[in-house]
Write a protein that holds these residues in place. Structure first.
Motif, PDB file in Angstrom:
ATOM      1  N   LYS A   4      48.849  67.212  33.275  1.00  0.00           N
ATOM      2  CA  LYS A   4      47.941  67.377  34.097  1.00  0.00           C
ATOM      3  C   LYS A   4      47.947  66.506  35.457  1.00  0.00           C
ATOM      4  O   LYS A   4      47.684  66.835  36.666  1.00  0.00           O
ATOM      5  CB  LYS A   4      46.576  66.831  33.419  1.00  0.00           C
ATOM      6  N   ILE A   5      48.828  65.477  35.197  1.00  0.00           N
ATOM      7  CA  ILE A   5      49.064  64.628  36.424  1.00  0.00           C
ATOM      8  C   ILE A   5      50.629  64.025  36.342  1.00  0.00           C
ATOM      9  O   ILE A   5      51.138  63.888  35.145  1.00  0.00           O
ATOM     10  CB  ILE A   5      48.159  63.221  36.148  1.00  0.00           C
ATOM     11  N   THR A   6      51.338  64.057  37.237  1.00  0.00           N
ATOM     12  CA  THR A   6      52.611  63.700  37.612  1.00  0.00           C
ATOM     13  C   THR A   6      52.740  62.693  38.472  1.00  0.00           C
ATOM     14  O   THR A   6      52.192  62.725  39.592  1.00  0.00           O
ATOM     15  CB  THR A   6      53.572  64.861  37.857  1.00  0.00           C
ATOM     16  N   VAL A   7      53.377  61.445  38.362  1.00  0.00           N
ATOM     17  CA  VAL A   7      53.529  60.432  39.115  1.00  0.00           C
ATOM     18  C   VAL A   7      54.960  59.903  39.071  1.00  0.00           C
ATOM     19  O   VAL A   7      55.523  59.737  37.975  1.00  0.00           O
ATOM     20  CB  VAL A   7      52.575  59.336  38.774  1.00  0.00           C
ATOM     21  N   GLY A   8      55.371  59.816  40.090  1.00  0.00           N
ATOM     22  CA  GLY A   8      56.973  59.052  40.146  1.00  0.00           C
ATOM     23  C   GLY A   8      56.783  57.629  39.585  1.00  0.00           C
ATOM     24  O   GLY A   8      55.913  56.707  40.413  1.00  0.00           O
ATOM     25  N   ILE A   9      57.842  57.148  39.072  1.00  0.00           N
ATOM     26  CA  ILE A   9      57.488  55.925  38.492  1.00  0.00           C
ATOM     27  C   ILE A   9      57.828  54.702  39.667  1.00  0.00           C
ATOM     28  O   ILE A   9      57.402  53.669  39.726  1.00  0.00           O
ATOM     29  CB  ILE A   9      58.313  55.492  37.567  1.00  0.00           C
ATOM     30  N   ASN A  10      58.581  55.217  40.764  1.00  0.00           N
ATOM     31  CA  ASN A  10      58.983  54.279  41.818  1.00  0.00           C
ATOM     32  C   ASN A  10      57.840  53.980  42.860  1.00  0.00           C
ATOM     33  O   ASN A  10      57.770  53.061  43.437  1.00  0.00           O
ATOM     34  CB  ASN A  10      60.279  54.675  42.537  1.00  0.00           C
ATOM     35  N   ASP A  11      57.179  54.815  43.076  1.00  0.00           N
ATOM     36  CA  ASP A  11      55.746  54.903  43.673  1.00  0.00           C
ATOM     37  C   ASP A  11      54.221  54.846  43.036  1.00  0.00           C
ATOM     38  O   ASP A  11      53.365  55.179  43.433  1.00  0.00           O
ATOM     39  CB  ASP A  11      55.742  55.944  44.907  1.00  0.00           C
ATOM     40  N   LEU A  12      54.371  54.404  41.766  1.00  0.00           N
ATOM     41  CA  LEU A  12      53.361  54.307  41.047  1.00  0.00           C
ATOM     42  C   LEU A  12      52.204  53.131  41.205  1.00  0.00           C
ATOM     43  O   LEU A  12      52.867  51.919  41.419  1.00  0.00           O
ATOM     44  CB  LEU A  12      53.669  54.333  39.448  1.00  0.00           C
ATOM     45  N   ASP A  13      51.137  53.383  41.621  1.00  0.00           N
ATOM     46  CA  ASP A  13      50.092  52.257  41.676  1.00  0.00           C
ATOM     47  C   ASP A  13      49.280  52.570  40.285  1.00  0.00           C
ATOM     48  O   ASP A  13      48.403  53.671  40.436  1.00  0.00           O
ATOM     49  CB  ASP A  13      49.624  52.496  42.893  1.00  0.00           C
ATOM     50  N   VAL A  14      49.166  51.639  39.513  1.00  0.00           N
ATOM     51  CA  VAL A  14      48.302  51.874  38.183  1.00  0.00           C
ATOM     52  C   VAL A  14      46.774  51.797  38.557  1.00  0.00           C
ATOM     53  O   VAL A  14      46.115  52.766  38.136  1.00  0.00           O
ATOM     54  CB  VAL A  14      48.567  50.542  37.143  1.00  0.00           C
ATOM     55  N   ASN A  15      46.258  51.101  39.468  1.00  0.00           N
ATOM     56  CA  ASN A  15      44.860  51.343  39.919  1.00  0.00           C
ATOM     57  C   ASN A  15      44.685  52.774  40.587  1.00  0.00           C
ATOM     58  O   ASN A  15      43.512  53.269  40.292  1.00  0.00           O
ATOM     59  CB  ASN A  15      44.577  50.282  41.021  1.00  0.00           C
ATOM     60  N   ASN A  16      45.596  53.293  41.273  1.00  0.00           N
ATOM     61  CA  ASN A  16      45.420  54.590  41.861  1.00  0.00           C
ATOM     62  C   ASN A  16      45.451  55.767  40.748  1.00  0.00           C
ATOM     63  O   ASN A  16      44.620  56.627  40.644  1.00  0.00           O
ATOM     64  CB  ASN A  16      46.270  55.095  42.923  1.00  0.00           C
ATOM     65  N   LEU A  17      46.263  55.418  39.898  1.00  0.00           N
ATOM     66  CA  LEU A  17      46.430  56.482  38.596  1.00  0.00           C
ATOM     67  C   LEU A  17      45.043  56.124  37.765  1.00  0.00           C
ATOM     68  O   LEU A  17      44.594  57.284  37.383  1.00  0.00           O
ATOM     69  CB  LEU A  17      47.456  55.998  37.620  1.00  0.00           C
ATOM     70  N   ALA A  18      44.547  55.075  37.768  1.00  0.00           N
ATOM     71  CA  ALA A  18      43.235  54.956  36.960  1.00  0.00           C
ATOM     72  C   ALA A  18      42.258  55.703  37.614  1.00  0.00           C
ATOM     73  O   ALA A  18      41.321  56.391  36.832  1.00  0.00           O
ATOM     74  CB  ALA A  18      42.998  53.334  36.786  1.00  0.00           C
ATOM     75  N   ASP A  19      42.172  55.465  38.979  1.00  0.00           N
ATOM     76  CA  ASP A  19      41.073  56.259  39.755  1.00  0.00           C
ATOM     77  C   ASP A  19      41.037  57.866  39.651  1.00  0.00           C
ATOM     78  O   ASP A  19      40.138  58.429  39.620  1.00  0.00           O
ATOM     79  CB  ASP A  19      41.171  55.986  41.207  1.00  0.00           C
ATOM     80  N   THR A  20      42.525  58.495  39.509  1.00  0.00           N
ATOM     81  CA  THR A  20      42.647  59.684  39.467  1.00  0.00           C
ATOM     82  C   THR A  20      42.287  60.089  38.029  1.00  0.00           C
ATOM     83  O   THR A  20      41.553  61.083  37.762  1.00  0.00           O
ATOM     84  CB  THR A  20      43.980  59.945  39.726  1.00  0.00           C
ATOM     85  N   ILE A  21      42.514  59.414  36.893  1.00  0.00           N
ATOM     86  CA  ILE A  21      41.978  59.520  35.658  1.00  0.00           C
ATOM     87  C   ILE A  21      40.382  59.670  35.623  1.00  0.00           C
ATOM     88  O   ILE A  21      40.096  60.582  35.029  1.00  0.00           O
ATOM     89  CB  ILE A  21      42.458  58.493  34.737  1.00  0.00           C
ATOM     90  N   ARG A  22      39.961  58.512  36.106  1.00  0.00           N
ATOM     91  CA  ARG A  22      38.580  58.452  36.129  1.00  0.00           C
ATOM     92  C   ARG A  22      37.661  59.533  36.826  1.00  0.00           C
ATOM     93  O   ARG A  22      36.723  60.164  36.507  1.00  0.00           O
ATOM     94  CB  ARG A  22      37.970  57.202  36.874  1.00  0.00           C
ATOM     95  N   ALA A  23      38.342  60.126  37.984  1.00  0.00           N
ATOM     96  CA  ALA A  23      37.911  61.444  38.885  1.00  0.00           C
ATOM     97  C   ALA A  23      38.038  62.668  37.632  1.00  0.00           C
ATOM     98  O   ALA A  23      37.027  63.409  37.831  1.00  0.00           O
ATOM     99  CB  ALA A  23      38.641  61.546  40.008  1.00  0.00           C
ATOM    100  N   ILE A  24      39.165  62.647  37.109  1.00  0.00           N
ATOM    101  CA  ILE A  24      39.025  63.939  36.397  1.00  0.00           C
ATOM    102  C   ILE A  24      38.111  63.863  35.226  1.00  0.00           C
ATOM    103  O   ILE A  24      37.796  64.911  34.689  1.00  0.00           O
ATOM    104  CB  ILE A  24      40.643  63.981  35.719  1.00  0.00           C
ATOM    105  N   ASN A  25      37.851  62.730  34.760  1.00  0.00           N
ATOM    106  CA  ASN A  25      36.947  62.844  33.356  1.00  0.00           C
ATOM    107  C   ASN A  25      35.579  62.734  33.899  1.00  0.00           C
ATOM    108  O   ASN A  25      34.893  62.899  33.029  1.00  0.00           O
ATOM    109  CB  ASN A  25      37.153  61.344  32.694  1.00  0.00           C
ATOM    110  N   GLU A  26      35.165  62.907  35.256  1.00  0.00           N
ATOM    111  CA  GLU A  26      33.710  63.004  35.584  1.00  0.00           C
ATOM    112  C   GLU A  26      33.174  64.211  35.440  1.00  0.00           C
ATOM    113  O   GLU A  26      34.047  65.107  35.490  1.00  0.00           O
ATOM    114  CB  GLU A  26      33.479  62.440  37.020  1.00  0.00           C
TER     115      GLU A  26
END
Length: 170
Positions: free
Chosen positions: A148-170
């Protein structure tokens, strides 16, 4: 909610999973560590004694056991978990899948250091390892890209990923 991290071996699923779980205040489970605890032996030993096919059966059951647990969990799957027994489809139905995408060069640099610990890499030279990564990544890409989400490991920001996951979960 369950968050499943998928991707090639050495793409950072465990390291990123631990960080992501902290940011989300979720429990963290590394599927390989879960299997080792359940089976009372290392992944390496399971491969040596039982072979890859039996390992994949054990891994599939372990994935379903972890997914059935109560509460919010970030799960770091093994590199091949999503590619057998329709597991990626199961993970997509059960929670949110995140593909940690890494380039061949990055994977090679990471795996050259740990190849003796990884059963599928035993005895490979640097060139053989590079060719293996290219071939297997190409085979597995169709499963990884179902995430459902693809993120490159070199430009990964864990906080942004967490925000994306929270938004999907709402």
């Amino acid at each position: 909610m369950k968050v499943f991290l998928i991707g090639f071996m050495a793409s950072g699923k465990t390291t990123i999973g631990e960080e992501l779980a902290k940011v989300l205040s979720y429990r963290f489970i590394d599927l390989d560590q879960f299997i080792e605890k359940q089976e009372g032996q290392s992944i390496k030993a399971i491969f040596e004694l039982l072979g890859e096919e039996k390992f994949r059966e054990i891994e599939n059951k372990a994935l379903r056991d972890v997914a059935a647990m109560e509460g919010n969990i970030v799960i770091a799957s093994g590199g091949g978990t999503s590619c057998f027994y329709n597991c990626v489809d199961f993970m997509n139905k059960t929670g949110i899948t995140v593909y940690l995408r890494a380039e061949v060069e990055e994977l090679l640099a990471r795996l050259i250091e740990s190849k003796t610990e990884r059963p599928l890499l035993w005895g490979k030279s640097k060139d053989e390892l590079n060719n293996y990564i290219i071939r297997v990544l190409d085979e597995r890409k169709k499963y990884y890209e179902k995430a459902k989400i693809t993120v490159g490991i070199n430009d990964l920001d864990v906080n942004n990923l967490a925000d994306t996951i929270r938004a999907i979960n709402e």
